[in-house]
Design a protein around this motif. Structure first.
Motif: not given
Length: 194
Positions: A134-139
């Motif tokens: 999920f760090a790739l999609f949003c913080l």
């Protein structure tokens, strides 16, 4: 190797010739492993019961009778005590302490408990994987790093000394609250020993 099984005819082919179908015999005419005709059986054969075994007694392991009988009670322990509490393999009676090594007097017993457990806190593997995905999609995925997992391992050691004898046991720690539970039991045992 033309014959697939050279022993198929079940004939003896090596060594000195022997007559077929005769078992080996002992010098007194007794066959090996079989009693002589008319003789009493030896060790390993069913023996007649002695006269003392003819009376019907309680079954093995049931000193007071069979467990299916109404009112079945196990005999009371030495000294006629009643079990009050149990800590591992130590049982505290109202008049003594029963351990695998024998019975200790309850009065004047010294109790100690030592916490030999530890609780570890770590981020589970699932939290790390979800944080990366999920760090790739949003913080917001970094919030998965706040996931914590607690795991308790080890034992709580309980020691009792009384009447010049000593016994210790280990209770496995299942959580951080195990030591508090054991201490409450030990404090109860201490008050009974006073």
């Amino acid at each position: 190797m033309s014959d697939p099984n050279p022993y198929a005819d079940d004939s003896y082919k090596w060594g000195p010739p022997q007559p077929p179908g005769n078992p080996p015999t002992m010098p007194d005419g007794q066959g090996y492993g079989y009693p002589a005709p008319g003789a009493t059986p030896a060790y390993g054969y069913p023996q007649p019961l002695p006269e003392s075994a003819a009376q019907q007694g309680p079954g093995y392991g049931y000193p007071g009778g069979q467990p299916t009988e109404p009112g079945f009670n196990l005999p009371v322990q030495q000294g006629g005590g009643v079990p009050m509490l149990s800590l591992g393999d130590i049982t505290v009676m109202n008049d003594g302490i029963v351990t695998p090594s024998g019975t200790l007097p309850l009065k004047g017993a010294v109790w100690t408990a030592t916490d030999m457990s530890r609780t570890e806190e770590k981020i589970p593997t699932v939290g790390i994987v979800l944080a990366i995905v999920f760090a790739l999609f949003c913080l917001i995925g970094l919030l998965f790093l706040l996931m914590k997992e607690k795991r308790t391992t080890g034992f709580v050691q309980i020691t009792v000394t009384s009447g010049g004898r000593h016994h210790q046991t280990m209770v496995p720690a299942t959580g951080p609250e195990t030591f508090q539970w054991v201490m409450s039991q030990v404090n109860t045992a201490r008050s009974m020993s006073a």
